[in-house]
Motif scaffolding. Structure first.
Motif, PDB file in Angstrom:
ATOM      1  N   PHE A  72       7.440  18.962-104.923  1.00 24.91           N
ATOM      2  CA  PHE A  72       5.998  18.817-104.763  1.00 24.91           C
ATOM      3  C   PHE A  72       5.368  20.046-105.401  1.00 24.91           C
ATOM      4  O   PHE A  72       5.506  21.158-104.884  1.00 24.91           O
ATOM      5  N   ASN A  73       4.741  19.838-106.548  1.00 25.63           N
ATOM      6  CA  ASN A  73       4.152  20.931-107.335  1.00 25.63           C
ATOM      7  C   ASN A  73       5.182  22.024-107.619  1.00 25.63           C
ATOM      8  O   ASN A  73       4.924  23.207-107.405  1.00 25.63           O
ATOM      9  N   ASP A  89       9.658  13.521-107.515  1.00 24.48           N
ATOM     10  CA  ASP A  89       8.348  14.123-107.330  1.00 24.48           C
ATOM     11  C   ASP A  89       7.633  13.404-106.194  1.00 24.48           C
ATOM     12  O   ASP A  89       7.496  12.186-106.202  1.00 24.48           O
ATOM     13  N   ASP A  90       7.154  14.183-105.250  1.00 24.98           N
ATOM     14  CA  ASP A  90       6.530  13.647-104.037  1.00 24.98           C
ATOM     15  C   ASP A  90       5.011  13.593-104.168  1.00 24.98           C
ATOM     16  O   ASP A  90       4.291  14.221-103.400  1.00 24.98           O
ATOM     17  N   GLY A  91       4.519  12.869-105.164  1.00 30.85           N
ATOM     18  CA  GLY A  91       3.096  12.643-105.297  1.00 30.85           C
ATOM     19  C   GLY A  91       2.286  13.832-105.775  1.00 30.85           C
ATOM     20  O   GLY A  91       1.128  13.987-105.383  1.00 30.85           O
ATOM     21  N   SER A  92       2.872  14.664-106.634  1.00 31.82           N
ATOM     22  CA  SER A  92       2.173  15.857-107.119  1.00 31.82           C
ATOM     23  C   SER A  92       1.030  15.556-108.075  1.00 31.82           C
ATOM     24  O   SER A  92       0.156  16.382-108.270  1.00 31.82           O
ATOM     25  N   LYS A 151       2.350   8.702-103.986  1.00 33.60           N
ATOM     26  CA  LYS A 151       1.540   9.626-103.184  1.00 33.60           C
ATOM     27  C   LYS A 151       2.460  10.516-102.369  1.00 33.60           C
ATOM     28  O   LYS A 151       3.637  10.218-102.170  1.00 33.60           O
ATOM     29  N   ASN A 152       1.925  11.615-101.903  1.00 33.77           N
ATOM     30  CA  ASN A 152       2.691  12.571-101.122  1.00 33.77           C
ATOM     31  C   ASN A 152       3.022  11.965 -99.758  1.00 33.77           C
ATOM     32  O   ASN A 152       2.136  11.594 -99.007  1.00 33.77           O
ATOM     33  N   ARG A 153       4.324  11.862 -99.481  1.00 30.66           N
ATOM     34  CA  ARG A 153       4.767  11.309 -98.200  1.00 30.66           C
ATOM     35  C   ARG A 153       5.686  12.267 -97.466  1.00 30.66           C
ATOM     36  O   ARG A 153       6.258  11.919 -96.444  1.00 30.66           O
ATOM     37  N   LYS A 181       8.682  15.712 -97.641  1.00 29.66           N
ATOM     38  CA  LYS A 181      10.007  16.029 -98.164  1.00 29.66           C
ATOM     39  C   LYS A 181      11.064  15.004 -97.741  1.00 29.66           C
ATOM     40  O   LYS A 181      11.877  14.569 -98.552  1.00 29.66           O
TER      41      LYS A 181
END
Length: 127
Positions: A23-24, A53-56, A86-88, A90
Motif C-alpha cells: 500500500f503506497n 497492491d492494496d488499492g493504492s 480499493k484498500n481492504r 493487509k
C-alpha cells in the motif's frame, strides 16, 4: 510412469509462494525486491513471488508494474502485480495473493516490504 518421471514431477512442485502486500510502497520496494529475489534465486527452491497492491491508486500500481517488469527478465518467478480495486487492508491483500498461488504450492507466506529483505531470506531458507 517410471521413477525418473515421478522424480521430475516432484521437482516441478512449488516449494513456496510468497506474497508482498503493498500500500503506497513503490518508493520502498526497489531496495527490498532485489535482495529478496537474489535470496530466492540462491535458495534453489521453486518459489513464486506475488506483489499485491492494496488499492493504492493507478499511479502507484503503474510504478510497481514498471519495477516488476524490469526484474522479471532476470527473475521469472516474479509474477505480474495484482491490483486490488480499493484498500481492504493487509490481510485482504495477503489472502488475495494466496488465492493466486498454484494448487501445488507447499507453503504460503508473506513478506513485508519494510523489513529490508531480512525475513525473506529466513522464509526461503526454512522452506
Amino acid at each position: 510412469m517410471g521413477w525418473g518421471a515421478f522424480l521430475q514431477l516432484e521437482r516441478l512442485r512449488m516449494d513456496c509462494f510468497l506474497v508482498i502486500p503493498c500500500f503506497n510502497e513503490s518508493a520502498r520496494v526497489p531496495a527490498f525486491l532485489g535482495p529478496l529475489c537474489r535470496a530466492i534465486e540462491a535458495s534453489g527452491l521453486s518459489v513464486g513471488l506475488q506483489l499485491v497492491d492494496d488499492g493504492s491508486g493507478s499511479e502507484e500500481v503503474q510504478r510497481l508494474r514498471k519495477l516488476v517488469a524490469k526484474c522479471r527478465d532476470h527473475y521469472p518467478f516474479l509474477t505480474e502485480v495484482y491490483a486490488m480495486g480499493k484498500n481492504r487492508g493487509k490481510g485482504a491483500a495477503i489472502r488475495n495473493g494466496w488465492g493466486l498461488a498454484p494448487d501445488d504450492a507447499r507453503v504460503l507466506g508473506f513478506v513485508d516490504a519494510d523489513d529490508g529483505g531480512q525475513a525473506a531470506g529466513a522464509v526461503v531458507a526454512d522452506s
